[in-house]
Design a protein around this motif. Sequence first.
Motif, short mmCIF file in Angstrom:
data_model
loop_
_atom_site.label_atom_id
_atom_site.label_comp_id
_atom_site.label_asym_id
_atom_site.label_seq_id
_atom_site.Cartn_x
_atom_site.Cartn_y
_atom_site.Cartn_z
N ARG A 160 0.81 -1.22 0.00
CA ARG A 160 0.00 0.00 0.00
C ARG A 160 0.84 1.26 0.00
NH1 ARG A 160 -5.37 -0.24 0.71
NH2 ARG A 160 -6.27 -2.30 1.16
N SER A 161 2.12 1.13 0.28
CA SER A 161 2.96 2.33 0.33
C SER A 161 4.17 2.24 -0.60
CB SER A 161 3.45 2.57 1.76
OG SER A 161 4.22 1.47 2.22
N GLU A 176 8.81 4.71 -2.41
CA GLU A 176 7.88 4.84 -1.31
C GLU A 176 6.88 5.91 -1.73
OE1 GLU A 176 9.33 5.40 2.63
OE2 GLU A 176 11.10 4.19 2.26
N THR A 178 4.55 8.62 -0.94
CA THR A 178 4.12 9.60 0.04
C THR A 178 3.58 10.79 -0.74
OG1 THR A 178 6.32 10.58 0.10
CG2 THR A 178 5.85 8.85 1.70
#
Length: 418
Positions: A160-161, A176, A178
């Motif tokens: 999910r990340s 990643e 974000t």
Amino acid sequence: MDGNSEVRVRFTTRLEDEKLAVGSGVELVVPGSVKRKGLNEIMIQILGLEEDHRENFEFVVHGSLLRGELGKLCVQKGFSVEKTVEVEYSLRGKPVRAEEEAIDLDDWVCCVDSLKTDDGGCIFACGTYSGNLKIMEGSAVVSETRISERAVKSVSWTSRSRLVAAGADGFLRNFEVTKSFKLRQVLIGSCAGVEPFESTVSVGKDRIAGGTSTGSLVIFETSRESNELLSEIRNVKRPRSSYEDVIRAVPSRELEGHSLNVTSLAYDSDKLFSGAWDGMVIEWEAETAQRVRTIPTTMKAVTSVSVSSQLVAASCTDGALRILDFRSDSSTPVMSVRRAHRAVANSTKWRPDHEYEVASTGSDSAVRVWDIRANLGVTFKRTEAHGVDGRGLCLSWCGESKLASGGSDGVLRVFTLV
């Protein structure tokens, strides 16, 4: 066995409604000439359905929908007169409709992958022709970055990340996700496609496979030690445009099998499947990286592969969608071939939780969902989904009801099948 003979049948079903499931296990002898409507009347009598609660049923015999006489279908399947034929019944589906949403991304959408959120929503990751990577939650672009001067060819969520993207510049990039993308690793290799695999054998160990322009596959494995090293350097400040301090991983294995560009990869449990411009689909052991089997698709270049329970769907440059059964012992286990598109078939994806349905899109701009039981009959279609002169380039399912399609019109279309 023909229309004048009789067939002993045993009914089975996966229906959960107790009133409709009582027919499962019932055996009886029926005429070989019986068709779907005849079996439908028999099933209504078995279930004791009242006149105002009569149902319409479909019947499946050894993976094929009954569309003619039962006896003739049994002959096609090679069943003997003495054999008790299992007939699975299910409720006949209504014509599939779809609600449609268009998300304008202002660039060719070359690849897409989706995540289903806990609340039933969808997060889409899209790669574009100009080298951008975009994340959409619903219809809003929530994050965007330029990762390459050339097209982003393939993208896939590893969690999910975390996200892996393959660029036409020959690099796999591990991110990643974000609000601002953080580059985690640059994986070296001339990669045309990428498929991540969360290893179920060793907890915390990721395996990523990439396809190269020379026909080989490269496998990257991230050990526990490299994860610890990664956590130590994760917060090191560096110029956003520089990759000098980012971990550059080299493949742990390189697999030789194809003679031309590898276009698509797909994991299925402990197997890895690859498709390439040489027209071959190869099955590999994921753990040992050993080649198990090579299946030709009549030498038509393969643009995409998708796998579900050892059934491989392969889209090809001749516009065909080929279903290959790797459970079969045959040297050419082609279940069915359908001219799915009037031009190149660019992408195919099995529908989650619907083992008989597979989607495709192609350079004729159409998006379709097929039922393999009916020899690839269409259950949903949207012609000119990406414009009159557009091309459908990529597909991704988000759950069983949402199908996303990206194309040359710069639009990600999300169809909600109802």
